[in-house]
Write a protein that holds these residues in place. Sequence first.
Motif, PDB file in Angstrom:
ATOM      1  N   SER A  93     -13.668   1.031  -3.969  1.00 37.09           N
ATOM      2  CA  SER A  93     -14.677   1.319  -2.936  1.00 37.09           C
ATOM      3  C   SER A  93     -14.016   1.811  -1.660  1.00 37.09           C
ATOM      4  N   LEU A 119      -6.657   2.934  -1.490  1.00 32.93           N
ATOM      5  CA  LEU A 119      -5.928   3.765  -2.451  1.00 32.93           C
ATOM      6  C   LEU A 119      -6.785   4.101  -3.665  1.00 32.93           C
ATOM      7  N   SER A 147     -15.826  -1.990  -7.811  1.00 30.68           N
ATOM      8  CA  SER A 147     -15.299  -3.051  -6.946  1.00 30.68           C
ATOM      9  C   SER A 147     -16.344  -4.156  -6.968  1.00 30.68           C
ATOM     10  N   ARG A 148     -16.243  -5.134  -6.055  1.00 31.34           N
ATOM     11  CA  ARG A 148     -17.181  -6.263  -6.120  1.00 31.34           C
ATOM     12  C   ARG A 148     -18.477  -6.016  -5.348  1.00 31.34           C
ATOM     13  N   ASP A 203     -15.690  -7.328 -10.743  1.00 29.19           N
ATOM     14  CA  ASP A 203     -14.668  -8.189 -10.147  1.00 29.19           C
ATOM     15  C   ASP A 203     -13.519  -8.263 -11.150  1.00 29.19           C
ATOM     16  N   MET A 204     -12.354  -7.824 -10.728  1.00 31.02           N
ATOM     17  CA  MET A 204     -11.225  -7.711 -11.658  1.00 31.02           C
ATOM     18  C   MET A 204     -10.724  -9.063 -12.173  1.00 31.02           C
ATOM     19  N   THR A 236      -6.178  -3.357  -8.121  1.00 30.60           N
ATOM     20  CA  THR A 236      -6.905  -4.564  -7.717  1.00 30.60           C
ATOM     21  C   THR A 236      -6.384  -5.008  -6.362  1.00 30.60           C
ATOM     22  N   ARG A 293       3.780  -8.249  -9.833  1.00 27.54           N
ATOM     23  CA  ARG A 293       3.926  -6.783  -9.838  1.00 27.54           C
ATOM     24  C   ARG A 293       5.064  -6.381 -10.779  1.00 27.54           C
ATOM     25  N   ILE A 299       1.046   2.570   3.082  1.00 27.81           N
ATOM     26  CA  ILE A 299       0.047   3.640   3.141  1.00 27.81           C
ATOM     27  C   ILE A 299      -1.104   3.151   4.030  1.00 27.81           C
ATOM     28  N   THR A 310      -4.169   2.127   4.951  1.00 32.35           N
ATOM     29  CA  THR A 310      -5.503   1.744   4.481  1.00 32.35           C
ATOM     30  C   THR A 310      -5.997   0.578   5.352  1.00 32.35           C
ATOM     31  N   ARG A 360      -6.374  -2.394   4.439  1.00 29.04           N
ATOM     32  CA  ARG A 360      -5.556  -3.565   4.142  1.00 29.04           C
ATOM     33  C   ARG A 360      -4.316  -3.599   5.028  1.00 29.04           C
TER      34      ARG A 360
HETATM   35  N1  LIG Z   1      -1.772   0.199   1.211  1.00 27.65           N
HETATM   36  C1  LIG Z   1      -0.503  -0.107   1.022  1.00 27.65           C
HETATM   37  O1  LIG Z   1       0.393   0.407   1.708  1.00 27.65           O
HETATM   38  C2  LIG Z   1      -0.105  -1.081  -0.046  1.00 27.65           C
HETATM   39  C3  LIG Z   1       1.234  -1.499  -0.112  1.00 27.65           C
HETATM   40  C4  LIG Z   1       1.639  -2.347  -1.146  1.00 27.65           C
HETATM   41  C5  LIG Z   1       0.705  -2.763  -2.093  1.00 27.65           C
HETATM   42  N2  LIG Z   1      -0.585  -2.362  -1.976  1.00 27.65           N
HETATM   43  C6  LIG Z   1      -1.524  -2.846  -3.001  1.00 27.65           C
HETATM   44  O2  LIG Z   1      -2.350  -1.784  -3.458  1.00 27.65           O
HETATM   45  C7  LIG Z   1      -3.640  -2.312  -3.813  1.00 27.65           C
HETATM   46  C8  LIG Z   1      -4.731  -1.544  -3.060  1.00 27.65           C
HETATM   47  O3  LIG Z   1      -4.493  -1.689  -1.678  1.00 27.65           O
HETATM   48  P1  LIG Z   1      -5.354  -0.920  -0.561  1.00 27.65           P
HETATM   49  O4  LIG Z   1      -4.439  -0.746   0.587  1.00 27.65           O
HETATM   50  O5  LIG Z   1      -6.047   0.241  -1.144  1.00 27.65           O
HETATM   51  O6  LIG Z   1      -6.435  -2.070  -0.197  1.00 27.65           O
HETATM   52  P2  LIG Z   1      -7.890  -1.953   0.480  1.00 27.65           P
HETATM   53  O7  LIG Z   1      -8.000  -0.744   1.330  1.00 27.65           O
HETATM   54  O8  LIG Z   1      -8.122  -3.294   1.093  1.00 27.65           O
HETATM   55  O9  LIG Z   1      -8.881  -1.762  -0.774  1.00 27.65           O
HETATM   56  C9  LIG Z   1      -8.973  -2.786  -1.724  1.00 27.65           C
HETATM   57  C10 LIG Z   1     -10.066  -2.454  -2.741  1.00 27.65           C
HETATM   58  O10 LIG Z   1     -10.045  -3.461  -3.740  1.00 27.65           O
HETATM   59  C11 LIG Z   1     -11.364  -3.962  -3.950  1.00 27.65           C
HETATM   60  N3  LIG Z   1     -11.222  -5.331  -4.448  1.00 27.65           N
HETATM   61  C12 LIG Z   1     -10.735  -6.400  -3.788  1.00 27.65           C
HETATM   62  N4  LIG Z   1     -10.742  -7.477  -4.582  1.00 27.65           N
HETATM   63  C13 LIG Z   1     -11.251  -7.070  -5.780  1.00 27.65           C
HETATM   64  C14 LIG Z   1     -11.514  -7.726  -7.013  1.00 27.65           C
HETATM   65  N5  LIG Z   1     -11.285  -9.033  -7.199  1.00 27.65           N
HETATM   66  N6  LIG Z   1     -12.045  -6.991  -8.025  1.00 27.65           N
HETATM   67  C15 LIG Z   1     -12.320  -5.686  -7.858  1.00 27.65           C
HETATM   68  N7  LIG Z   1     -12.085  -5.011  -6.719  1.00 27.65           N
HETATM   69  C16 LIG Z   1     -11.563  -5.707  -5.697  1.00 27.65           C
HETATM   70  C17 LIG Z   1     -12.039  -3.809  -2.606  1.00 27.65           C
HETATM   71  O11 LIG Z   1     -13.441  -3.755  -2.701  1.00 27.65           O
HETATM   72  P3  LIG Z   1     -14.383  -5.086  -2.694  1.00 27.65           P
HETATM   73  O12 LIG Z   1     -13.892  -5.944  -1.588  1.00 27.65           O
HETATM   74  O13 LIG Z   1     -15.752  -4.518  -2.493  1.00 27.65           O
HETATM   75  O14 LIG Z   1     -14.242  -5.711  -4.036  1.00 27.65           O
HETATM   76  C18 LIG Z   1     -11.483  -2.450  -2.180  1.00 27.65           C
HETATM   77  O15 LIG Z   1     -12.217  -1.410  -2.760  1.00 27.65           O
HETATM   78  C19 LIG Z   1      -3.593  -3.808  -3.471  1.00 27.65           C
HETATM   79  O16 LIG Z   1      -3.197  -4.521  -4.622  1.00 27.65           O
HETATM   80  C20 LIG Z   1      -2.481  -3.886  -2.444  1.00 27.65           C
HETATM   81  O17 LIG Z   1      -1.873  -5.161  -2.403  1.00 27.65           O
HETATM   82  C21 LIG Z   1      -1.021  -1.547  -0.986  1.00 27.65           C
END
Ligand SMILES: NC(=O)c1ccc[n+]([C@@H]2O[C@H](COP(=O)([O-])OP(=O)(O)OC[C@H]3O[C@@H](n4cnc5c(N)ncnc54)[C@H](OP(=O)(O)O)[C@@H]3O)[C@@H](O)[C@H]2O)c1
Length: 263
Positions: free
Chosen positions: A16, A19, A38-39, A66-67, A94, A162, A191, A193, A195
């Motif tokens: 949603s 990334l 997503s949820r 929900d994953m 996830t 991971r 990246i 985002t 998060r």
């Molecule tokens: N961005 C970075 O630089 C970075 C770096 C290292 C690792 N990561 C990893 O990459 C992944 C994505 O990160 P992001 O930065 O894109 O995060 P984000 O912007 O917070 O997006 C997270 C997405 O996951 C969904 N989500 C959360 N819990 C969920 C669940 N239980 N089931 C299904 N969907 C779920 C959220 O939607 P809902 O809340 O509506 O479910 C949202 O769409 C994460 O695992 C993060 O730890 C990111």
Amino acid sequence: MDLGLQDKSVIVTASSKGLGKASALQFAAEGAKVMISSRSEEELQQTAEDIQAETDNDHVAYTVCDMTKADDIQNLVDKTVEQYGTVDVLINNTDGPPAGTFDKVDDDDWQFAFELNLLSFIRTTRAVLPYMRKGDGGRIINLASSSIQQPIDNLILSNTFRTGILGLSKSLSQELAPDNILVNTVGPGRIATDRVASLDQTKAEKLNISPDEVRQDTEQNIPIGRYGQPDEFAKIITFLGSQANTYLTGQSFVVDGGMVKAI
Ligand SMILES: NC(=O)c1ccc[n+]([C@@H]2O[C@H](COP(=O)([O-])OP(=O)(O)OC[C@H]3O[C@@H](n4cnc5c(N)ncnc54)[C@H](OP(=O)(O)O)[C@@H]3O)[C@@H](O)[C@H]2O)c1
């Protein structure tokens, strides 16, 4: 280069925003039929509309999933097949697990992180395989973290699961190559985002400095000198998931502007 994604059926989980959304948008821009999940139904509806408007592609559907829930995952794949006939590409994504050092996490935390960050990818893969095997093969890309190359402080759960994804992906790449199913892992570094913005905010409050100062400090350790943008990450995912990728499998990459120094 023709990515050969026109009318391919693509599932992107946890998409949603962030990334996942950026990846779904790139696939839609290439003419694929995309299922996001997503949820939150409300967020998904808005995201699907945004992607349709930006790509001029009407084939962007959504399913709440929900994953951590096996039934949700099976339903996501069933809905995709109902709508698009098959699954050609699976982008596994996830949420990250909770932060903490070894002393701070208990059995419940370990179990939760296992279900969220590893078992979820196992379940999605199991559910899509019959369709990929029936068709011309498929592409599976597992999103992880830069911790696949270098553990991150205070993230024992992420560092453990991971790297579990790496073992899973490599084994799958061997087992599934005869079916023309290619499996790779990609880890984001930093990246920009929501998060990452929220992690910076938390760190800023702890150190009593501004989020901008946290970001500038982090950027000093990135040779390219800045956070990546979601579309820079998504383009790599899209190539790996495309028909242009015919020979690359069992590999893992970090997309991090040079941040990780490990060879
Ligand atoms: N961005 C970075 O630089 C970075 C770096 C290292 C690792 N990561 C990893 O990459 C992944 C994505 O990160 P992001 O930065 O894109 O995060 P984000 O912007 O917070 O997006 C997270 C997405 O996951 C969904 N989500 C959360 N819990 C969920 C669940 N239980 N089931 C299904 N969907 C779920 C959220 O939607 P809902 O809340 O509506 O479910 C949202 O769409 C994460 O695992 C993060 O730890 C990111």
